[in-house]
Design a protein around this motif. Structure first.
Motif, PDB file in Angstrom:
ATOM      1  N   LYS A  71      74.772  75.431  96.304  1.00 26.88           N
ATOM      2  CA  LYS A  71      75.195  74.510  96.604  1.00 26.88           C
ATOM      3  C   LYS A  71      75.627  73.578  96.411  1.00 26.88           C
TER       4      LYS A  71
ATOM      5  N   GLU B  71      73.579  67.930  96.683  1.00 26.19           N
ATOM      6  CA  GLU B  71      73.084  69.245  98.154  1.00 26.19           C
ATOM      7  C   GLU B  71      71.990  69.282  97.332  1.00 26.19           C
TER       8      GLU B  71
ATOM      9  N   ASP C 147      73.902  79.546 103.732  1.00 22.22           N
ATOM     10  CA  ASP C 147      72.783  78.981 103.641  1.00 22.22           C
ATOM     11  C   ASP C 147      71.919  80.371 103.362  1.00 22.22           C
TER      12      ASP C 147
ATOM     13  N   LEU D 113      69.988  76.503  99.808  1.00 25.77           N
ATOM     14  CA  LEU D 113      69.050  75.785 100.621  1.00 25.77           C
ATOM     15  C   LEU D 113      69.004  77.134 101.900  1.00 25.77           C
TER      16      LEU D 113
ATOM     17  N   SER E 128      70.602  73.728 105.606  1.00 24.85           N
ATOM     18  CA  SER E 128      71.031  73.176 104.801  1.00 24.85           C
ATOM     19  C   SER E 128      70.730  71.981 105.860  1.00 24.85           C
ATOM     20  N   ALA E 129      70.966  70.135 105.103  1.00 24.89           N
ATOM     21  CA  ALA E 129      70.106  69.380 105.516  1.00 24.89           C
ATOM     22  C   ALA E 129      71.111  69.161 106.883  1.00 24.89           C
ATOM     23  N   HIS E 130      70.410  68.694 108.172  1.00 28.14           N
ATOM     24  CA  HIS E 130      70.441  68.328 109.744  1.00 28.14           C
ATOM     25  C   HIS E 130      69.877  67.799 110.124  1.00 28.14           C
TER      26      HIS E 130
ATOM     27  N   TRP F 256      63.465  62.975 100.114  1.00 26.06           N
ATOM     28  CA  TRP F 256      62.437  63.946 100.883  1.00 26.06           C
ATOM     29  C   TRP F 256      61.434  64.193 100.732  1.00 26.06           C
TER      30      TRP F 256
ATOM     31  N   GLU G 284      67.232  63.788 109.752  1.00 27.27           N
ATOM     32  CA  GLU G 284      67.762  64.871 109.385  1.00 27.27           C
ATOM     33  C   GLU G 284      66.274  65.765 108.309  1.00 27.27           C
TER      34      GLU G 284
ATOM     35  N   ARG H 275      65.101  69.524 106.257  1.00 30.43           N
ATOM     36  CA  ARG H 275      66.292  71.243 105.242  1.00 30.43           C
ATOM     37  C   ARG H 275      65.293  71.490 104.920  1.00 30.43           C
TER      38      ARG H 275
END
Length: 374
Positions: free
Chosen positions: A33, A37, A147, A236, A239-241, A267, A300, A302
């Motif tokens: 990443k 990230e 990922d 990761l 991923s962040a979502h 986080w 968000e 992850r």
């Protein structure tokens, strides 16, 4: 480009589990990443203070044993729901009615599936048209950063889209457990929707009706397998979502933490409570941002991985009817709080994510309707 027209992935699929079990000392560049990230290393405990980039606070925990109560206990429960939805978008539920034995059996059946030879799993290999089956990537853009995760995705409801022949035949108990687990999670999702509706001052069945009615809204199950990773600080698991539906109920691995939730500017690593389920609001609740017009917000999240242990989790996604037009509840739109989102169908929204992959909250933020100047 619509995913329904895509029958194959743009590049050869590499199973992450196979990479992990090959004993690689360094992860391939495709999984590295960008520095912004990457997960930060968990700081060692220091009695004089703590690292401000991490939070020892857990997400809210809600006890549903008073769900049928009246009076003060019921009011307090709704207050707890409201706080969790407004401030976190995530919470753990205990005394939720799903048996400990069923949760454990479902999780272990999927662990057995991922332990099968790759040839047996490959019989269920998926493609971008539906994502149903055994997969290792999201999105169809070439040369995308990937990922560190394999998964199995399947449709559970409505019954018209359910196809148990696409569910794993091994282990032998898997299909029966999927059916039983899906039934229990569907009932729990309806109870949660009722509580969330009531916490907004709406009728208890409002959100259920808004998302298609008791027999019409959809549900999918995605079982995630996160293999051991030799360089967990560079990648990761997911991923962040934020999730595209309206509600997600996660059965986490009880022994290995991995889920991280963005809370304000940092986080938070979720610490699973034994036999609890993790609930999060999804984008149609951002259509609760759309249906509730941003009173409650999806958040968000992850997944981090580690070098010592693999991890299995089951995410049960509750989705609106695919052709349902999603728009803000008229009761929650006022002159001071105008509608923030334009109406659209859920299928239109989901197609964007299946094409682009996981990109934080950019998908829902791109739908914000700017105020009209007079």
């Amino acid at each position: 480009m619509m995913t329904s027209s895509l029958q194959s992935w743009p590049e050869p699929i590499v199973r992450v589990q196979t990479l992990s079990e090959s004993g690689v000392a360094r992860i391939p560049e495709r999984y590295v990443k960008p520095p912004s990230e990457r997960p930060l290393p968990i700081p060692k405990f220091t009695p004089r203070g703590r690292d401000r980039t991490h939070d020892s606070t857990n997400i809210p925990v809600i006890n549903l044993d008073s769900i049928m109560s009246s009076g003060d206990r019921s009011t307090l429960l709704l207050e707890h729901i409201s706080y969790a939805c407004r401030e976190w978008g995530f919470f753990q539920v205990v005394n939720h009615g799903v048996s400990d034995e069923l949760m454990g059996a479902a999780r272990e059946a999927w662990r057995e599936f991922f332990g099968l030879p790759v040839e047996a799993k490959q019989e269920y290999a998926n493609n971008p048209s539906t994502y149903e089956g055994y997969g290792s990537r999201i999105g169809v853009e070439r040369e995308a950063t990937l990922d560190w995760c394999d998964y199995f995705f399947l449709h559970y409801s409505p019954r018209s889209v359910r196809n148990p022949s696409k569910w794993p035949a091994l282990p032998l108990s898997c299909r029966e457990l999927i059916s039983e687990y899906g039934k229990e999670l569907t009932e729990l999702s309806k109870r949660l929707l009722s509580l969330i509706s009531r916490s907004l001052g709406l009728e208890g069945d409002y959100l259920e009706r808004a998302f298609g009615g008791r027999e019409e809204f959809g549900a999918c199950l995605r079982t995630n397998f996160y293999p051991k990773c030799p360089q967990p600080d560079l990648t990761l698991g997911l991923s962040a979502h934020s999730d595209p539906g309206f509600l997600t109920i996660l059965l986490p691995d009880p022994h290995v933490s991995g889920l991280q939730v963005r809370h304000r500017d940092h986080w938070v690593t979720v610490k699973p409570i034994p036999n609890a389920l993790i609930v999060n609001l999804a984008d149609q609740m951002q259509h609760i941002q759309v249906v509730t017009n941003a009173i409650y917000r999806s958040v968000e999240h992850r997944v981090i991985v580690n070098s010592a242990r693999e991890r299995v989790s089951l995410a049960f996604f509750c989705n609106p009817k695919s052709d349902l037009l999603i728009q803000p509840a008229k009761e929650l739109v006022t002159e001071d709080r105008p509608a923030l989102y334009s109406p659209m169908t859920y299928e239109e929204y989901r197609t964007y994510i299946r094409t682009k992959g996981l990109r934080g909250k950019s998908q829902v933020e791109s739908l914000v309707r700017l105020p009209t100047k007079n």
